[in-house]
Design a protein around this motif. Structure first.
Motif, PDB file in Angstrom:
ATOM      1  N   TYR A 129      10.020  33.800   4.196  1.00 34.34           N
ATOM      2  CA  TYR A 129       9.555  35.023   4.845  1.00 34.34           C
ATOM      3  C   TYR A 129       8.054  35.176   4.821  1.00 34.34           C
ATOM      4  N   ARG A 130       7.387  34.363   3.984  1.00 30.79           N
ATOM      5  CA  ARG A 130       5.927  34.418   4.006  1.00 30.79           C
ATOM      6  C   ARG A 130       5.449  33.599   5.197  1.00 30.79           C
ATOM      7  N   ASN A 142      10.804  33.365  -0.720  1.00 30.95           N
ATOM      8  CA  ASN A 142       9.383  33.616  -0.500  1.00 30.95           C
ATOM      9  C   ASN A 142       8.833  32.668   0.543  1.00 30.95           C
ATOM     10  N   PRO A 164      14.495  38.994   2.712  1.00 27.32           N
ATOM     11  CA  PRO A 164      14.485  38.118   1.538  1.00 27.32           C
ATOM     12  C   PRO A 164      15.675  38.322   0.602  1.00 27.32           C
ATOM     13  N   ILE A 205      14.666  32.683  -5.197  1.00 30.29           N
ATOM     14  CA  ILE A 205      13.533  33.564  -4.901  1.00 30.29           C
ATOM     15  C   ILE A 205      12.348  32.742  -4.398  1.00 30.29           C
ATOM     16  N   PHE A 206      12.160  31.584  -5.051  1.00 28.33           N
ATOM     17  CA  PHE A 206      11.112  30.649  -4.634  1.00 28.33           C
ATOM     18  C   PHE A 206      11.274  30.299  -3.157  1.00 28.33           C
TER      19      PHE A 206
END
Lengths: 497, 501
Positions: free
Chosen positions: B499-500, B496, B326, B492-493
């Motif tokens: 990688y989620r 996420n 990330p 960052i949004f």
């Protein structure tokens, strides 16, 4: 494949109404041409008003076939003539009428402003134009070799007549050379027909599909037919006559010739291959080789051409190579490949027709404005005649095959077909063609952006001439995104296999 | 009105400006300015509306079939919006700048027409929902920038234009072949449908690697990856607003953005990692970063030095996405915006020096800080950001790049980062030093090459305002990186999301 061509074997006698629609499509242009020769319109708007009539006739014909391909027989004395109306024929008719209408709208102002020919000679332009429309429509609609031969001969002679109209020495020389070659081509074509008639005793295409058996006789006949047609289509290596003819002819005639006339010969050739020798892949690969040579050689010569019109003529040779790729992609390939290649080929034909016509008209405007015919003398054109250059540029996008133009969509389909067929070599040919066409097209722009050019005196171009070129160019650009529409026309009316 | 039309309207706003500008007469510069600025503001508004819609989970997409198996698809996702936002913001700034810059020069109509087309292409690239649509706008960008590069019409400009076309058209062709091959292999892949390639199984992997390399070559030309970067320094003959835009958002970023799409939305980061493609990207990025910086050092003129600096800086984006994890993703994506803001500022400054004082060479800049304090301040902020000093935006990138390198188990990348930062300092700090600490014509020594007093302040207001604004933004994105809707927050949004599972 036969179904795609609309050549169903259950031919029906044409009903009165159908016959009238057919007659309207074929006869109206001729009638209007004669009328034009008498009236000699000096402005565009009467032409526009009258020019809608053939389109209406075409619409009527479209309604007659109502969603499926038809073959009609029309008795003529002891003979019976076969006519085919399907999606492909309708698309070609529409293309023909669009480009003809554009040329006809362009012509009155052009003849008034640019041509110093005597009025009597100018008057000949209109009936010949009408005759050209009729002969082209005949070729798209014909479903037997007799009609095709008649249409081809008529078209060739009319084209020569149009070429001779300027009456200058170079036009006469080029026109007569064209006549000679056209006659040789016709002779080969006629010989091929005679062989077929002698062997199987029939000339309708649907019947020949069933009757013709592969063998030396058929191959010789097809070779003769193809040679004659490819000569008329200016396919490599039989292309040398094209550039001088275009350089000498009047601008709207060059546009028609490059956009439609040579396409008609290609159309007949491809149709005959699909009808007579649908399995002869090796021979189709031979044509593919010619296509590759045409793309490269035409591109190189266009790149080296010093005159604007020469460049366009050589680019036609190169672009015809793209079309000839249709042979290896359509003949002897499996049906998924053929389905994509089929759409790609006809879309490419339409794209090049519209784009090249637009480019010739725009080039004519540039030549008219500068009074010069060399590329080098276009220096500073982007500031002085932006509209003509813009039309040229937009059409050039389609010619090079950059998105979102029609040329791009067509190339996309051809690339897809080549990859699906595993015929990688055509990928390289299409790629080379793209780069070469970009190279020669951008030469024009390179010169036109020069700022420190000596300011030569130039003539203003009437707005109607600019507008016609621009509309055609925009059509070539925007129809690429909505290509589903022409393609659905292709599929409609019996195009589905 | 249906929500699906929002991206279409955003695109149409910039596209429809073009015919309007071409229709206006050459001398109607006021009307042209109003149309340009109005459309730019409108587009910014549309992007903001879409950002809010996206956070609320709305789905905008617009699709129609072009030919069987290929459709025109506009869709809105975070990554696209980020790029669209950058393009909208910088369009506004650069339009204002160009109005001032081109005052009284010929062919302004042509310039602004193609300028609008260029921006419309970047919006299209941002909102494109599949490779086919991306390709459409990618090529449109090539065509619309050519007239801008050759705008001046002198032999050097024409030569640069020819070289530009040679590179970009060939790149576009390679990309086309790659996209066609992708369509034949798997069909129409919408961005985000990563499972389509992953589902192909190991048999297709060699083919997928080849395809990735082909697509990367096509995109790498515009992203100016070494050795495909040759066109970029030469294209510096273009007018300053064009260079600013080409470097900050349009051409170079289109390439980088394409690579980001390729890795995240077509192949998916997991598959790219599995196929070993990320290491390939890391290698190319490292070479490009170091090569660009070294070449920048040896340039004596301001614009070419900035150009080679772009070559180097854009590859930070590539480096970021090539670090599996990330943090690398955050670094790469946020640098897409950070680099745009800082680089556009630097080019505006270079344009200001050239317009006001006739300065093109670096050694002519002595003491310019006294004569043009605002411009020099903006330059200093952006240059420090490029080096990676806190609190300017560039620091955020380098920080996350370092963390990403550790996370992906490639600590040697940090050495590269340090080396590159030292090189950045070596080519930017001497300029800053000259600006502020060397006595020059402003102190009564020698003369400026060609001084013109363009405005009430140190130079024309049209030139000064955009410069100050973008410098402020570069500072603000660094200082306020933690605030919602900042580039870092968006990155960052997205990370996420990547990688989620």
């Amino acid at each position: 494949m036969i179904e795609r061509l609309g050549l169903v074997s259950n031919a029906l006698p044409a009903q009165a109404e159908e016959l009238a629609a057919l007659g309207g499509v074929l006869g109206l242009p001729l009638l209007l041409g004669l009328l034009g020769g008498l009236a000699r319109p000096a402005r565009g708007w009467p032409v526009a008003v009258v020019g809608v009539l053939p389109l209406l006739a075409l619409g009527w014909l479209f309604l007659q076939v109502a969603g499926e391909g038809r073959v009609w027989t029309v008795p003529l004395g002891p003979l019976s003539l076969y006519w085919r109306v399907n999606g492909l024929a309708l698309l070609m008719l529409l293309l023909t009428q669009a480009i003809l209408l554009a040329s006809a709208l362009y012509a009155p102002t052009y003849l008034r402003v640019d041509v110093q020919a005597p009025a009597r000679r100018q008057a000949w332009f209109w009936p010949l134009l009408g005759l050209l429309a009729t002969s082209l429509s005949l070729i798209w609609l014909a479903a037997d070799l007799l009609l095709l031969y008649f249409g081809l001969e008529l078209m060739g002679l009319v084209a020569v007549g149009l070429m001779l109209l300027p009456g200058k020495a170079d036009a006469l020389v080029a026109g007569l050379r064209y006549l000679l070659l056209a006659l040789i081509g016709s002779l080969a074509f006629l010989l091929g027909i005679a062989l077929l008639l002698g062997a199987w005793g029939r000339l309708d295409l649907a019947g020949l599909t069933e009757a013709a058996e592969p063998g030396p006789l058929l191959w010789v006949a097809v070779a003769l037919l193809s040679a004659g047609l490819l000569l008329k289509a200016a396919a490599f290596p039989l292309h040398a006559w094209l550039a001088p003819v275009h350089a000498a002819a009047w601008t709207p005639i060059s546009a028609l010739h490059a956009g439609l006339v040579i396409k008609a010969s290609f159309f007949i050739a491809l149709q005959l291959w699909l009808v007579l020798t649908p399995r002869s892949a090796p021979a189709a690969w031979l044509v593919g080789g010619l296509a590759a040579a045409a793309v490269v050689w035409g591109g190189v010569m266009a790149w080296r051409a010093a005159k604007l019109k020469d460049m366009l003529a050589w680019s036609t040779v190169s672009q015809l190579g793209y079309l000839l790729l249709g042979f290896p992609l359509l003949v002897g390939t499996d049906s998924t490949v053929a389905a994509v290649a089929w759409e790609g080929t006809w879309l490419q034909l339409a794209a090049h027709g519209i784009a090249k016509a637009a480019m010739f008209l725009a080039a004519g405007n540039l030549v008219l404005a500068t009074g010069k015919s060399h590329l080098r003398e276009l220096a500073g054109a982007s500031r002085r005649f932006p509209l003509a250059l813009l039309s040229f540029g937009i059409a050039a996008i389609s010619l090079v095959g950059l998105p979102p133009s029609m040329g791009f969509t067509a190339k996309w389909l051809l690339l897809n077909a080549a990859l699906m067929a595993g015929q990688w070599i055509w990928l390289a040919v299409l790629a080379a063609g793209t780069l070469l066409s970009a190279a020669y097209v951008f030469r024009v722009f390179r010169y036109s952006f020069v700022e420190d050019a000596p300011s030569l005196d130039f003539r203003p171009v009437p707005w109607s001439m600019d507008a016609v070129a621009l509309v055609l160019a925009l059509a070539s650009l925007l129809l690429g995104l909505v290509a589903e529409w022409p393609l659905s026309l292709l599929r409609a009316a019996g195009g589905e296999s | 009105m249906s929500q699906a039309w929002l991206p279409v309207i955003a695109l149409a706003a910039s596209l429809l400006v073009v015919p309007v500008i071409f229709a206006l007469p050459e001398r109607a510069w006021r009307a042209r300015a109003v149309v340009n600025l109005g459309a730019a503001l409108f587009k910014l508004l549309m992007v903001i509306v879409m950002v809010f819609g996206l956070y609320q989970g709305r789905d905008y997409s617009f699709r129609f079939t072009v030919v069987e198996g290929a459709s025109f698809l506009l869709q809105v996702d975070a990554m696209g919006l980020m790029f669209a936002g950058l393009s909208a913001l910088l369009w506004l700034a650069t339009t204002a700048y160009a109005i001032g810059y081109l005052e009284d020069s010929p062919n302004r109509k042509r310039f602004f027409g193609f300028f609008g087309l260029c921006i419309a292409s970047t919006v299209g690239i941002a909102l494109a929902g599949n490779l086919f649509t991306f390709l459409l706008f990618y090529e449109m960008l090539t065509l619309s920038t050519y007239p801008l590069v050759v705008h001046r019409g002198h032999p050097a400009a024409l030569r640069a234009g020819t070289i530009y076309l040679r590179y970009t058209l060939t790149g576009g062709l390679v990309l086309l072949l790659g996209v066609v091959a992708m369509h034949v292999l798997v069909g129409d892949v919408s961005f985000g449908q990563r499972e389509m390639l992953a589902d192909l199984g190991p048999d297709a992997h060699p083919m997928l690697i080849v395809l990735f390399v082909v697509l990367l070559m096509g995109l790498g030309v515009k992203a100016a990856l070494v050795p495909l970067h040759g066109w970029l320094p030469r294209a510096m003959v273009a007018p300053a607003p064009v260079s600013a835009l080409l470097h900050a958002v349009a051409v170079v970023k289109a390439g980088a953005f394409g690579i980001v799409r390729l890795v995240y939305d077509v192949y998916g980061i997991g598959l790219s990692h599995e196929l070993g493609l990320l290491s390939l990207l890391t290698g190319i990025a490292v070479v490009t970063i170091l090569y660009g910086s070294v070449r920048a050092l040896s340039q004596q003129e301001l614009k070419p030095r900035l150009a080679f600096s772009t070559v180097s800086q854009v590859s930070y984006i590539i480096l970021g996405i090539s670090l599996f994890g990330p943090f690398g993703t955050i670094a790469g994506l946020s640098h897409l915006l950070h680099q745009g803001l800082m680089k556009v500022t630097l080019f505006y400054c270079a344009g200001n020096y050239a317009e006001e004082l006739g300065i093109h060479r670096i050694d002519e800049l002595d003491g310019a800080g006294r004569r043009m304090p605002m411009t020099s301040l903006a330059f200093t902020v952006a240059a420090l950001g490029m080096i990676g000093m806190p609190p300017v935006a560039g620091f955020i990138t380098k920080w996350y790049l370092g963390m990403g390198a550790l996370q992906s188990g490639m600590p040697w990348v940090i050495v590269v980062l340090v080396a590159s930062s030292l090189l950045n300092a070596a080519y930017f700090l001497p300029i800053v030093h000259r600006l502020w600490f060397r006595p020059g014509p402003a102190h009564g020594r020698g003369r400026w090459p060609e001084e013109r007093n363009l405005g009430r302040f140190e130079t024309s207001t049209w030139l000064l305002l955009p410069t100050a604004a973008t410098a402020m933004f570069s500072l603000a994105t660094g200082l306020l990186a933690g605030v919602a809707f900042s580039p870092l927050d968006l990155a960052i949004f997205m990370a996420n999301g990547e990688y989620r599972p």
